[in-house]
Design a protein around this motif. Structure first.
Motif, PDB file in Angstrom:
ATOM      1  N   GLU A  34       0.366   3.793  -2.976  1.00  0.00           N
ATOM      2  CA  GLU A  34      -0.251   5.077  -2.639  1.00  0.00           C
ATOM      3  C   GLU A  34       0.778   6.184  -2.558  1.00  0.00           C
ATOM      4  O   GLU A  34       0.433   7.359  -2.414  1.00  0.00           O
ATOM      5  N   ARG A  59       0.837  -1.195   0.000  1.00  0.00           N
ATOM      6  CA  ARG A  59       0.000   0.000   0.000  1.00  0.00           C
ATOM      7  C   ARG A  59       0.879   1.255   0.000  1.00  0.00           C
ATOM      8  O   ARG A  59       0.613   2.211  -0.709  1.00  0.00           O
ATOM      9  N   ARG A  60       1.937   1.206   0.816  1.00  0.00           N
ATOM     10  CA  ARG A  60       2.827   2.371   0.895  1.00  0.00           C
ATOM     11  C   ARG A  60       3.395   2.705  -0.475  1.00  0.00           C
ATOM     12  O   ARG A  60       3.510   3.871  -0.847  1.00  0.00           O
TER      13      ARG A  60
END
Lengths: 324, 301
Positions: free
Chosen positions: A89, A85-86
């Motif tokens: 995003e 996700r890091r």
């Protein structure tokens, strides 16, 4: 005489016997006694496969934890898909994926076209020595590392290099091939094509050599000129190999060329030159963000694997090609 | 082929020759420019006069490198790497290819082995898991890291498997009947029959080993362990990025009056040439083997 006459009688019997033998599938003990050497031969490869191909896969678990070198994988806190996700995003993901796909696709399309065009050109040359010299010189760059090619290209492409001196002599302003974000990806595509077009042509030339010369002669007798023979004999003759390479190229869609980019990249062109592989190297290994780097690397490995597998499937289905 | 001597054909031929000649120049001239620079006087290089022909020809740059211990050491590591690496590659490939090519033998577990082999070729753990695995295996900062992990080259192994499959199974079957064992069949029948193919794969493996540099810079901490290409990456690529091409590295190690006469650019050019020369010298003579390598796997059993 007696021995001779017995041959036709026993041969079918032996064949039937071996068939029955194969169907029965002997117990492993028998196989081992007969063929233990087969297993002995496979042992080195088995050890190497386990140590260097399977064992590293354990490290993929780092992608799912907040890794700390002191605590190890098991001691680090589990974070699920946070690292993925890091990345996705984060601010870099879009650029990096776009750069990877753009550079890779550019290389595939231009590279295949250049190799094909060069093969068709050089195939028209009848002079054996010139043909051989041309093939040797154009395939040579394929066998030199990107470090060497990088050294050569920086020499001639920099602001005071021979190319820019030529451009200035013609009255134009010099071009920053390696230091302009707008130009850098195109330079990478062109340099890759320069390095590989000669080698890329070799496989087409092998296919062209397989076309029956009588086909050309028949076409010529029927009044086909050079273009007509190219269009109606040469190209149809190598269509299967074109189709095969097109199928296989799907496997290279994420492969923008790690070693090349790593040799040429510099902070000025990160926005358009940074690809998945260089990102993993820089963020993961150099700045020590192991978990983030592993996650991005895993994304690349998994998608890359699916693409290559798909390309093999397509090649098997539409071009009758199998690696085994 | 029917030859036509028409005007249009002559024009077409000229265009084909011209285009090919242009492409040949495009491939050769960059190297000519680098050779010229490496052979030119420091003054000519510094004032940027050198194009495709050396100005003030001398061998100072090469002489300097021949006295540079770090450079010679790196060259030695590369030679060792190619020798040991290719030997290992060929040994493992031959041993692996024979069992996997004998499809007529009933060998339980072989299919699983093949699946893992292909999976190993297509799926890599990625940079960081690989790094950590080598670290836990104690391979970091050791010469073995350059040759052991790549000892099993799966792609080349598959080429040789497909070649071995082309050898009639009657040969090995009759040898088995006569009491030969599998090692004898491999060494006395298969290897002699496949020498040209193994030589081809050996050449590819040699080029691969000679050209590898990334493994050196990440798995070996000390520069004196690096192969030539890793050393060149550091000297030529990294120092260009830092904008301090070699000035610190060479300072103090040599005669200062000589250093005044050398330019980093010309030294880099000489290094690039020495890194390329082994391949440039050998390649034209073995080119046909490489070309054959492309069609090696095409033999279908």
């Amino acid at each position: 005489m007696a021995v001779r006459s017995s041959v036709p009688e026993t041969a079918p019997a032996a064949a039937a016997l071996s068939e029955a033998y194969e169907e029965r599938k002997p117990p492993f003990r028998t196989v081992w006694r007969q063929h233990w050497m087969i297993y002995a031969m496979l042992a080195p490869a088995a050890v190497l496969l386990i140590l260097f191909h399977l064992y590293p896969l354990w490290g993929l678990s780092i992608a799912f934890v907040k890794y700390s070198a002191f605590k190890g994988v098991m001691g680090s806190p589990f974070v699920g898909l946070d690292n993925f996700r890091r990345f996705f995003e984060g601010p870099d993901a879009f650029n990096i994926i776009r750069n990877t796909l753009g550079i890779a696709l550019g290389k595939i399309i231009l590279g295949q076209a250049a190799g094909l065009a060069f093969a068709l050109t050089i195939n028209e040359i009848r002079h054996t020595l010139f043909k051989r010299v041309a093939q040797t010189t154009t395939t040579l760059p394929h066998f030199l590392s990107w470090v060497l090619i990088g050294g050569v290209m920086v020499e001639i492409l920099n602001r005071s290099g021979i190319v820019n001196r030529g451009i200035e002599a013609l009255g134009y302003t010099s071009i920053s091939f390696l230091g302009d974000p707008g130009i850098f990806p195109y330079t990478m595509i062109l340099l890759e094509t320069w390095k590989e077009f000669g080698w890329g042509a070799v496989i087409y030339l092998a296919a062209l050599a397989g076309i029956n010369p009588e086909t050309y002669e028949a076409a010529a007798v029927d009044g086909a000129g050079r273009w007509a023979r190219l269009r109606h004999v040469s190209i149809p003759g190598i269509t299967p190999i074109i189709a095969l390479l097109a199928c296989l190229s799907l496997g290279y869609v994420l492969n923008a060329g790690f070693e090349q980019i790593l040799v040429f990249i510099n902070p000025i062109v990160f926005s358009t030159g940074d690809i998945l592989d260089t990102y993993v190297y820089r963020v993961g290994l150099l700045t020590g963000e192991f978990s983030l780097g592993t996650a991005v690397g895993m994304f690349r490995s998994v998608v890359g694997f699916v693409l290559v597998w798909l390309s093999y499937w397509l090649a098997d289905r539409y071009a009758n090609y199998r690696i085994f | 082929m029917v030859e036509e001597r028409r005007a249009s054909d002559i024009i077409a031929n000229s265009i084909i020759w011209l285009v090919t000649l242009l492409l040949v120049c495009l491939c050769v001239l960059p190297f000519v420019a680098v050779i010229a620079k490496s052979l030119s006087s420091a003054e000519a290089v510094r004032t940027n006069q050198v194009n495709l022909w050396p100005i003030g020809i001398n061998l100072d740059n090469y002489g300097f490198l021949m006295r540079e211990k770090a450079f010679l050491g790196a060259f030695g590591v590369s030679v060792a790497r190619v020798t040991v690496g290719v030997t290992l590659n060929l040994a493992v490939i031959a041993l692996t290819a024979y069992p996997l090519s004998q499809d007529h033998l009933h060998i339980p577990g072989r299919t699983i082995f093949k699946v893992v082999l292909v999976f190993g070729m297509l799926f890599q753990g990625g940079l960081i898991p690989t790094y950590l695995a080598y670290k836990s295996l104690g391979l970091l900062n050791h010469f073995a890291v350059l040759v052991l992990p790549v000892a099993l080259n799966i792609f080349f192994a598959i080429l040789i498997i497909n070649f071995f499959r082309g050898i009639p199974k009657e040969l090995s079957e009759s040898a088995l009947m006569d009491g030969a064992n599998h090692f004898q069949i491999l060494f006395r029948i298969f290897l002699p029959l496949s020498l040209p193919s193994l030589a081809t794969v050996g050449l590819f493996a040699a080029v691969t080993h000679w050209n590898s540099w990334f493994d050196g810079i990440i798995f070996l901490r000390f520069e004196e362990q690096w192969p030539l290409q890793s050393y060149l990456y550091n000297q030529v690529t990294m120092r260009r990025l830092e904008g301090t091409l070699m000035s610190s590295q060479f300072h103090g190690k040599t005669d200062p009056s000589f250093l005044k006469d050398a330019t980093p650019e010309a030294l880099a050019a000489a290094m690039i040439m020495i890194g390329s020369i082994p391949i440039m010298l050998v390649y034209p003579f073995v080119q046909r083997y490489f070309v054959r390598g492309l069609t090696l796997g095409a033999v279908k059993g």
